[in-house]
Design an enzyme around this catalytic site. Sequence first.
Site, PDB file in Angstrom:
ATOM      1  N   LYS A   1       0.831  -1.207   0.000  1.00 53.79           N
ATOM      2  CA  LYS A   1       0.000   0.000   0.000  1.00 53.79           C
ATOM      3  C   LYS A   1       0.863   1.254   0.000  1.00 53.79           C
ATOM      4  O   LYS A   1       0.603   2.201  -0.756  1.00 53.79           O
ATOM      5  CB  LYS A   1      -0.925   0.001   1.221  1.00 53.79           C
ATOM      6  CG  LYS A   1      -1.717   1.291   1.411  1.00 53.79           C
ATOM      7  CD  LYS A   1      -2.271   1.367   2.819  1.00 53.79           C
ATOM      8  CE  LYS A   1      -1.174   1.554   3.845  1.00 53.79           C
ATOM      9  NZ  LYS A   1      -1.697   1.546   5.237  1.00 53.79           N
TER      10      LYS A   1
ATOM     11  N   TYR B   1      -9.878   3.947   7.329  1.00 51.82           N
ATOM     12  CA  TYR B   1      -8.575   4.365   6.797  1.00 51.82           C
ATOM     13  C   TYR B   1      -8.206   3.620   5.528  1.00 51.82           C
ATOM     14  O   TYR B   1      -7.609   4.200   4.619  1.00 51.82           O
ATOM     15  CB  TYR B   1      -7.490   4.243   7.865  1.00 51.82           C
ATOM     16  CG  TYR B   1      -7.057   2.844   8.209  1.00 51.82           C
ATOM     17  CD1 TYR B   1      -5.980   2.260   7.559  1.00 51.82           C
ATOM     18  CD2 TYR B   1      -7.713   2.106   9.185  1.00 51.82           C
ATOM     19  CE1 TYR B   1      -5.564   0.979   7.870  1.00 51.82           C
ATOM     20  CE2 TYR B   1      -7.306   0.821   9.498  1.00 51.82           C
ATOM     21  CZ  TYR B   1      -6.243   0.264   8.843  1.00 51.82           C
ATOM     22  OH  TYR B   1      -5.838  -1.014   9.146  1.00 51.82           O
TER      23      TYR B   1
ATOM     24  N   GLU C   1      -7.480   5.590   2.091  1.00 49.20           N
ATOM     25  CA  GLU C   1      -6.149   5.452   1.494  1.00 49.20           C
ATOM     26  C   GLU C   1      -6.245   5.024   0.033  1.00 49.20           C
ATOM     27  O   GLU C   1      -5.597   5.599  -0.849  1.00 49.20           O
ATOM     28  CB  GLU C   1      -5.324   4.437   2.292  1.00 49.20           C
ATOM     29  CG  GLU C   1      -4.870   4.959   3.641  1.00 49.20           C
ATOM     30  CD  GLU C   1      -4.189   3.897   4.482  1.00 49.20           C
ATOM     31  OE1 GLU C   1      -3.417   4.268   5.387  1.00 49.20           O
ATOM     32  OE2 GLU C   1      -4.431   2.687   4.251  1.00 49.20           O
TER      33      GLU C   1
ATOM     34  N   HIS D   1      13.645  25.671  11.929  1.00 48.85           N
ATOM     35  CA  HIS D   1      13.084  26.553  10.908  1.00 48.85           C
ATOM     36  C   HIS D   1      13.913  26.497   9.623  1.00 48.85           C
ATOM     37  O   HIS D   1      15.141  26.403   9.684  1.00 48.85           O
ATOM     38  CB  HIS D   1      13.063  27.997  11.440  1.00 48.85           C
ATOM     39  CG  HIS D   1      12.458  28.981  10.499  1.00 48.85           C
ATOM     40  ND1 HIS D   1      11.100  29.063  10.291  1.00 48.85           N
ATOM     41  CD2 HIS D   1      13.034  29.919   9.701  1.00 48.85           C
ATOM     42  CE1 HIS D   1      10.867  30.018   9.405  1.00 48.85           C
ATOM     43  NE2 HIS D   1      12.027  30.554   9.036  1.00 48.85           N
TER      44      HIS D   1
ATOM     45  N   GLU E   1       7.707  22.801  13.067  1.00 49.45           N
ATOM     46  CA  GLU E   1       7.924  23.836  14.089  1.00 49.45           C
ATOM     47  C   GLU E   1       6.610  24.365  14.640  1.00 49.45           C
ATOM     48  O   GLU E   1       6.564  24.918  15.746  1.00 49.45           O
ATOM     49  CB  GLU E   1       8.760  24.983  13.530  1.00 49.45           C
ATOM     50  CG  GLU E   1       8.106  25.793  12.429  1.00 49.45           C
ATOM     51  CD  GLU E   1       9.024  26.873  11.882  1.00 49.45           C
ATOM     52  OE1 GLU E   1       9.347  27.807  12.646  1.00 49.45           O
ATOM     53  OE2 GLU E   1       9.437  26.767  10.718  1.00 49.45           O
TER      54      GLU E   1
END
Length: 450
Positions: A50, A178, A182, A435, A440
């Site tokens: 998958k 799911y 998917e 960053h 972040e």
Amino acid sequence: MEFDYDLFVIGGGSGGVRAARMAAGYGARVGVAEEFRFGGTCVVRGCVPKKLMVYASAFSELFEDAEGYGWQVGPRSFDWSRFIAAKDAEIARLEAIYARNLDLAGCELHRCRAEVTGPHTVRLASHGHEVRARHILIATGGTPFVPDIPGAHHAITSNEIFDLPHLPARVAVVGGGYIACEFAGILNGLGARVTQLYRGEQILRGFDDDVRGHVAGLMRAKGIDLRTETDVARIDRAEDGLVLTLVDGARLAVDCVLYATGRVPNTAGLGLEKAGVALGPRGEVLVDRWSQTNVPSIFAVGDVTDRLALTPVAIREGAAFARTVFGGEPTAADHSDVPTAVFTQPEIGTVGLTEAEARREAEVEIYRSTFRPMFHTLSGRDERMLMKMVVRKSDRRVLGVHIVGHAAAEMIQLAGVAVKMGATKEDFDRTVAVHPTAAEELVTMRDPVA
């Protein structure tokens, strides 16, 4: 009674293989039976193929995004048969590794079906003889469920999708979990026209509501015809494919129907009832925290127990069983705060409690941010990430983290460490941001939104 084995494992998937190898490492005589292919659902027809499909399908958007970065991309097309051949070669390689590792550990492999005939006996289909084992471990996993509707035999499941001879042009994906989401994304990315049908009011039941709504909106934006509060009444063969009749009388013409309406424990025909093993209403093997059934010599791990159907959890359960029974170290698998990912497009990473679950337990604060990731500032794609943190007010502990966007799975693995350790919101805040990254945002959300 003399025993042929100290442990006999039925099922050569992730949980059974881990238990077998560890038990052999403790000096146990171990036999393993697998009627299909070693590696189980995850390796053969689940997580691994998958994820390869997810990678393949993502290139359709990456080609478009590249133009925003100055690349000139010429004509392109997708060769399904070439991809399937490459996928099959990789799965065969992994299967061989699973079998080889069992062999190197000293386990005796039986490539056949095995059935329990008593508390200490197993019948092998290859020769019909019984073998005797001091302990028996059931690790047969789960199997796809297809509802009993007229024409259900025309549908395929996640077992067959990996072996289709060609990519269908029109696909109906039935289900909202799911696996359904998917494959809707995968097939859409590969160029199929996808209609997803789900009987509930929103996809991804059990996930955080913000995550569910965010993913549903992005799936529709990518061209998936996502229809909720609808279902299939019947499937009929037509001259040019299949025709679905929906519960509201509407009709839908497609080339392929993929049912992804859940999985059930794979216990049919194993002889467990005759051996006195108690099963639950879905056919799941009922076990205690040590993975032991009501028959003291018989244990079970993984999806067949219907506890938490994730490959890494099955591996942990298999390891805990081996330590407990053969290592002299009683160990119970920990099913709390397990991080997980859903490879929708974009993907989901989640750990801990949803907002709704947390509010039922305590007073909470919610930190949430949606933003356009830096990658799309030049690609021009209107796709936003979602970051959400659920914090208990009384002690500021982070109860849940939920991410939707590129690399969400990678991020949640590390966020899961913090949540498992009991990190507070201030622990996140004290961490200096990396960053420029999307991650972040996890340490820069300052003000609660609820």
